[in-house]
Scaffold this motif. Structure first.
Motif, short mmCIF file in Angstrom:
data_model
loop_
_atom_site.label_atom_id
_atom_site.label_comp_id
_atom_site.label_asym_id
_atom_site.label_seq_id
_atom_site.Cartn_x
_atom_site.Cartn_y
_atom_site.Cartn_z
N ASN A 1 -24.28 -4.25 -35.28
CA ASN A 1 -24.96 -3.65 -34.13
C ASN A 1 -26.01 -2.62 -34.49
O ASN A 1 -26.84 -2.27 -33.65
CB ASN A 1 -23.92 -2.99 -33.21
N GLY A 2 -25.98 -2.11 -35.72
CA GLY A 2 -26.97 -1.13 -36.14
C GLY A 2 -26.50 0.29 -35.98
O GLY A 2 -25.31 0.58 -35.80
N GLY A 3 -27.45 1.22 -36.09
CA GLY A 3 -27.17 2.64 -36.01
C GLY A 3 -27.79 3.24 -34.77
O GLY A 3 -27.48 2.87 -33.65
N VAL A 4 -28.74 4.18 -34.97
CA VAL A 4 -29.35 4.82 -33.82
C VAL A 4 -30.24 3.84 -33.05
O VAL A 4 -30.54 4.07 -31.86
CB VAL A 4 -30.13 6.08 -34.25
N ASP A 5 -30.64 2.74 -33.65
CA ASP A 5 -31.37 1.71 -32.90
C ASP A 5 -30.50 1.13 -31.79
O ASP A 5 -31.00 0.79 -30.71
CB ASP A 5 -31.85 0.59 -33.84
N PHE A 6 -29.19 1.04 -32.05
CA PHE A 6 -28.27 0.58 -31.01
C PHE A 6 -28.26 1.57 -29.84
O PHE A 6 -28.24 1.18 -28.67
CB PHE A 6 -26.86 0.42 -31.58
N ALA A 7 -28.29 2.86 -30.17
CA ALA A 7 -28.31 3.88 -29.11
C ALA A 7 -29.58 3.78 -28.28
O ALA A 7 -29.55 3.98 -27.06
CB ALA A 7 -28.19 5.27 -29.74
N VAL A 8 -30.71 3.49 -28.91
CA VAL A 8 -31.97 3.30 -28.17
C VAL A 8 -31.83 2.13 -27.20
O VAL A 8 -32.18 2.24 -26.02
CB VAL A 8 -33.14 3.10 -29.14
N ARG A 9 -31.34 1.01 -27.70
CA ARG A 9 -31.18 -0.16 -26.83
C ARG A 9 -30.23 0.15 -25.67
O ARG A 9 -30.49 -0.24 -24.53
CB ARG A 9 -30.66 -1.35 -27.64
N LYS A 10 -29.14 0.84 -25.97
CA LYS A 10 -28.17 1.13 -24.91
C LYS A 10 -28.77 2.09 -23.89
O LYS A 10 -28.53 1.93 -22.68
CB LYS A 10 -26.89 1.72 -25.51
#
Length: 556
Positions: free
Chosen positions: A261-270
């Motif tokens: 799922n990735g790192g902070v990129d996942f947080a951006v998408r969410k």
């Protein structure tokens, strides 16, 4: 008009102005030199061009890989920088471990910037492997990759004026560095006092808590980790406060989440999925964080390093190419092995027996004992609970059918500082046992299970493999053990990223078969973290965090 080596065209995610606009980005010698057309040796086209993402706060060790391997996972996803707090390695190996992390960071194109751990040990309520006093911290703060004093965790020391802690804060201020906070459920006068010394916080779990901090001048980091997921509950802040006071971070991501799922990129998408404007979401993972730590990247403007993400789609953060200092899709050069400071041989305790891990009942107790229980509430938060458990031959026995399990913390740093014993509910483990030498923050050996015998098997296995995470499923008279050895300080593996991922996934699958949820092993690793309310277990015993003291497990 001078010629440049690279020209990128696309819809610019302009985090300075908060708008999307069609622009050309001229790059030369790793630097953005203009936002206009220039003759170029190489031309690239993209639907969208965004700054490389920055994770505002992360402990890389929680991913069970070294910094170089972490970069291998993150850069292709458009994460070009992180602010890494090597708090875990520091608790095992002290200043030498932190310096080794500095060295490891040079082996990846990921721009790793550091906070120097401020709270090693996190408290005096358990025994770790090292101490970083004010002099050691001041020396580490001088390193060129350091941008902050990392999260200040000892609230009583902070508000009580502890000389050593305040000397660390003063050393950071003298160097114009940020001071990170750690303020779970802190409010009122204590928060007012903390606001005098700290700049940010990543521990809020409600909008009310976060809003109070923002009102006092804190920057608030919205966390989306593996076991602690606060973004959905906090994302409504974008309607309450200027979003420039908000950043995105992960804090802790296990290797399976990292790869899948990735790192902070996942947080951006969410954040985008939760309704945040895409440009604002990118701002929270770029410019806002860059300004928090005075970083030169995190924006697209003349004079900034050419750290760019070329996207096929913005809202899904679908990455086509990544530039770091103008290099397209960079990868690490051949890595050296971890520094000798990240040594093996850090798991040092005598073999344990079931009797060593069992909690004896008071002599006056007959058939049942009333005990205090660590109650898992949400993420890494715990509450206070009580249970009535059977007593057999003077030993308090668990009640797996009622989800009340024994838990023990074995000091593993070679000082023979004892074993803490207690009970936990909410893990969901139905049989067998689980254990880990990743046990925030002192990183002793924590084990929990349906029986003391199986717990002892797990603890001794982790001792034999020099640290790691293990799951044991009893099988008649024997037991089947699944584990991932983590010989680098008992926290990390230097095996290839794909191998660490596959092995941990196998361990996680086995744990789920025993009743744990997907992140149960990471949850276990936080049950010894005596700075987050309400109950925790250390090698010295059960801690009531709000009282900041040990309490008896047995209620008499």
């Amino acid at each position: 008009m001078s010629r440049v080596d690279t020209l990128v065209r696309g819809t610019l995610v302009n985090v300075n102005t908060g708008v999307l606009e069609d622009r050309a980005i001229a790059i030369d010698d790793g630097e953005i030199v203009a936002l206009e057309e220039r003759p170029a040796d190489r031309e690239l086209e993209a639907e969208y061009v965004a700054p490389g993402l920055i994770d505002a706060h992360v402990h890389v060790e929680s991913s069970m890989v070294t910094v170089a391997q972490y970069g291998e996972a993150m850069v292709p996803r458009g994460v070009t920088s992180i602010v890494h707090d090597p708090h875990e390695i520091a608790n095992v190996l002290g200043a030498d471990g932190v310096r080794a992390a500095f060295d490891d960071a040079r082996q990846t194109p990921l721009k790793v910037r550091f906070g120097v751990p401020s709270s090693v040990p996190a408290s005096t309520l358990q025994d770790g492997g090292a101490t970083l006093d004010a002099d050691a911290v001041a020396s580490l703060l001088d390193h060129e990759l350091v941008v902050a004093l990392a999260e200040v965790m000892d609230l009583p020391a902070l508000v009580g004026g502890d000389e050593d802690l305040h000397a660390k804060i003063e050393a950071a201020r003298e160097r114009d560095l940020t001071v990170d906070g750690h303020l779970p459920r802190v409010s009122g006068s204590d928060l007012q006092e903390a606001a005098r010394f700290l700049d940010n916080d990543h521990e809020s779990i409600t909008r009310t808590e976060a809003r109070e901090k923002i009102d006092l001048g804190f920057r608030v980091y919205l966390r989306e980790g593996s076991s602690t997921k606060n973004l959905a509950d906090l994302v409504g802040l974008v309607d309450d406060v200027p979003t420039r006071r908000l950043s995105l971070c992960t804090d802790d991501r296990d290797v399976v989440d990292l790869v899948e799922n990735g790192g902070v990129d996942f947080a951006v998408r969410k954040a985008i999925d939760e309704g945040v404007d895409p440009v604002e979401a990118v701002q929270m993972a770029t410019l806002n964080t860059a300004e928090s730590y005075d970083l030169p990247f995190g924006r697209i403007e003349p004079g900034a390093p050419a750290d760019l993400v070329l996207l096929e789609d913005l809202e899904s953060w679908r990455v086509e190419h990544v530039l770091v200092d103008g290099d397209i899709d960079p990868t690490a050069t051949e890595r050296d092995p971890p520094s000798t400071a990240l040594s093996t041989g850090t798991v040092d305790f005598e073999p344990v027996t079931a009797a060593d891990l069992a909690l004896a009942a008071p002599a006056s107790t007959a058939e049942r004992a009333e005990v205090r229980v660590i109650d898992l509430v949400e993420g890494i938060q715990t509450g206070r609970a009580e249970a009535s458990l059977p007593v057999v031959d003077g030993t308090i026995h668990p009640a797996p059918d009622e989800d009340v399990l024994p838990i023990a913390v074995v000091e593993r740093h070679g000082t023979d500082a004892g074993i803490g014993r207690g009970f936990v509910s909410g893990l969901g483990l139905e049989r067998g046992a689980i254990g880990s030498t990743v046990a925030h923050d002192a990183h002793n050996c924590v084990v929990a299970g349906a029986s003391y015998d199986t717990m002892a098997r797990v603890a001794n296995h982790l001792r034999d493999v020099d640290g790691g995470i293990a799951v044991c499923e009893p099988d008649g008279d024997g037991a089947e053990m699944s584990s991932i050895p983590l010989p680098v300080a008992g926290l990390m593996s230097d095996d290839p990223l794909a191998a660490v991922y596959e092995r941990f996934k196998a361990v996680t699958d086995r744990a789920e078969a025993l009743g744990l949820d997907r992140h149960g092993l990471m949850t276990l690793s936080f049950l010894a973290l005596e700075v987050i309310p309400e109950y925790r277990l250390t090698n010295r015993g059960l801690v009531d965090v709000e009282r900041w003291d040990h309490v008896d497990v047995v209620i008499e």
